[in-house]
Design an enzyme around this catalytic site. Structure first.
Site, short mmCIF file in Angstrom:
data_model
loop_
_atom_site.label_atom_id
_atom_site.label_comp_id
_atom_site.label_asym_id
_atom_site.label_seq_id
_atom_site.Cartn_x
_atom_site.Cartn_y
_atom_site.Cartn_z
N ASP A 155 0.77 -1.16 -0.04
CA ASP A 155 -0.09 0.11 0.05
C ASP A 155 0.81 1.26 0.01
O ASP A 155 1.56 1.64 0.88
CB ASP A 155 -0.73 -0.04 1.03
CG ASP A 155 -2.02 -1.03 1.16
OD1 ASP A 155 -1.89 -2.17 0.78
OD2 ASP A 155 -3.12 -0.84 1.83
N LYS A 218 -6.95 3.51 -3.19
CA LYS A 218 -7.13 3.62 -1.56
C LYS A 218 -7.47 5.02 -1.23
O LYS A 218 -6.82 5.66 -1.65
CB LYS A 218 -6.15 2.81 -0.95
CG LYS A 218 -6.29 2.78 0.45
CD LYS A 218 -5.27 1.81 1.27
CE LYS A 218 -5.22 2.06 2.88
NZ LYS A 218 -3.98 1.18 3.41
N LYS A 254 -10.36 0.37 -2.19
CA LYS A 254 -10.19 0.08 -0.87
C LYS A 254 -10.27 1.55 0.03
O LYS A 254 -9.49 2.33 -0.02
CB LYS A 254 -8.80 -0.38 -0.45
CG LYS A 254 -8.71 -0.55 0.75
CD LYS A 254 -6.90 -1.35 1.11
CE LYS A 254 -6.62 -1.30 2.51
NZ LYS A 254 -5.31 -1.88 3.19
O1 LIG Z 1 -5.15 1.29 6.12
C1 LIG Z 1 -5.94 1.06 7.00
C2 LIG Z 1 -6.11 2.45 7.93
O2 LIG Z 1 -4.85 2.74 8.54
C3 LIG Z 1 -6.94 1.89 9.05
O3 LIG Z 1 -7.53 3.00 9.73
P1 LIG Z 1 -8.33 2.74 11.09
O4 LIG Z 1 -7.47 2.33 12.21
O5 LIG Z 1 -8.92 4.06 11.16
O6 LIG Z 1 -9.45 1.57 10.74
#
Ligand SMILES: O=C[C@H](O)COP(=O)(O)O
Length: 318
Positions: A155, A218, A254
């Site tokens: 990512d 994403k 995503k």
């Molecule tokens: O890529 C994923 C994100 O960092 C997750 O974010 P979150 O901790 O708000 O679910």
């Protein structure tokens, strides 16, 4: 994951012609969010589908080998076996789509999954996540290292400076280099939409990322002030649709950042179904990036199966 997006030559004409109708996007977002969500058995089935699309994530400064190990075990057994059994789903091999960690934790995750004989891919954020403010050389090296350590998905974060100053050609070339560094690993490109200023910029950045060969686009790192929102997602999925119509290449989507409730996951699935169709409702084209969504989904499934809400100790791994 499905076939890769090979990317296309940068088409600056297409990028410069982009205009987004802001009020129309907001109206569509309001409509999607006001629809009635599926209930009962359908809801439970949709929630299980959501589980299979989760990139189960930990991206914290205090991540350790043991909490990464715990995350991996949860990814392998996301829902309690007895609950799955009650739904006749215990033999369907339900796992999350991936686990997502910082580059320094990739080897911990790979080792745990290998020991458990699981084929769940490890995704690693890279390229100076979350801000992307390191030299290109360092960012490329980070991608190569994560791949060498066993990450099968990377990512990357885009260089927001280039996007905000309209340097689309430079952004395209950077992303092409990241794609090359990814090799066989699938590349998800994080736009950090909360920092892009306008829907038009979000659409343009989406297009440039796809032209440069991103397998997924994403929304966010989860660290910006504004992360995944429905209006911004509409802009991105329409860019995916336009790119597909023009090139025949399917790119995944995503949303990530702040997705915490089972209800949120149902809204995201509804959006994908309505905007891109059933073909985009599977893990090779749809992921939910989330660190704490799974707990609420398991809680709702527990309620569906037992008619009661679980006490904390009843879902200890959540
Ligand atoms: O890529 C994923 C994100 O960092 C997750 O974010 P979150 O901790 O708000 O679910």
């Amino acid at each position: 994951m499905s076939a890769r997006n090979p990317g296309i030559e940068l088409d600056l004409g297409w990028v410069s012609r982009v205009r987004v109708n802001h009020p129309a996007v907001l109206r569509r977002a309001q409509k999607i969010q006001s629809w009635k969500l599926v209930k009962k058995g359908w809801q439970a089935a949709w929630l299980l589908r959501a589980v299979t699309c989760i990139d189960l994530t930990t991206l914290s400064g205090d991540d350790t080998p043991s909490n990464v190990q715990r995350l991996c075990l949860k990814a392998i057994h996301p829902i309690r076996d007895d609950l799955l059994k009650s739904m006749d789903m215990d033999d369907k091999g339900i796992t999350t789509a991936a686990v997502c960690v910082y580059p320094a934790r990739v080897t911990d995750a790979v080792k745990t999954l290998k020991t458990a004989k699981s084929n769940i891919p490890v995704a690693s954020v890279a390229t100076g996540f979350p801000a992307g403010q390191t030299s290109l050389k360092t960012r490329l090296e980070e991608v190569r290292q994560a791949v060498e350590d066993g990450a099968r998905e990377i990512d990357i974060v885009i260089n927001r400076t280039l996007a905000l100053t309209g340097q689309w050609e430079a952004l395209y070339h950077e992303i092409c280099q990241f794609k090359k560094a990814c090799g066989e690993a699938h590349m998800k490109t994080i736009l950090a939409v909360g920092e892009l200023g306008s829907f038009t910029n979000v659409y343009k950045a989406s297009l440039v990322a796809m032209m440069a060969g991103s397998d997924f686009i994403k929304t966010s790192t989860g660290k910006e002030t504004v992360n995944a929102t429905i209006p911004v997602a509409i802009v991105m999925v329409r860019a995916i649709r336009d790119y597909f119509w023009r090139t025949g290449h399917k790119v995944g989507f995503k949303p990530a950042g702040g997705i915490r409730t089972a209800k949120d996951s149902l809204i995201w699935l509804t959006l994908m179904k309505e905007e891109l169709g059933d073909g985009w409702l599977k893990p090779d084209l749809f992921r939910l990036g989330a660190s704490s969504l799974l707990a609420d989904i398991e809680r709702q499934i527990y309620h569906y199966v037992t008619g009661k809400y679980a006490a904390y100790h009843e879902l200890p791994m959540a």
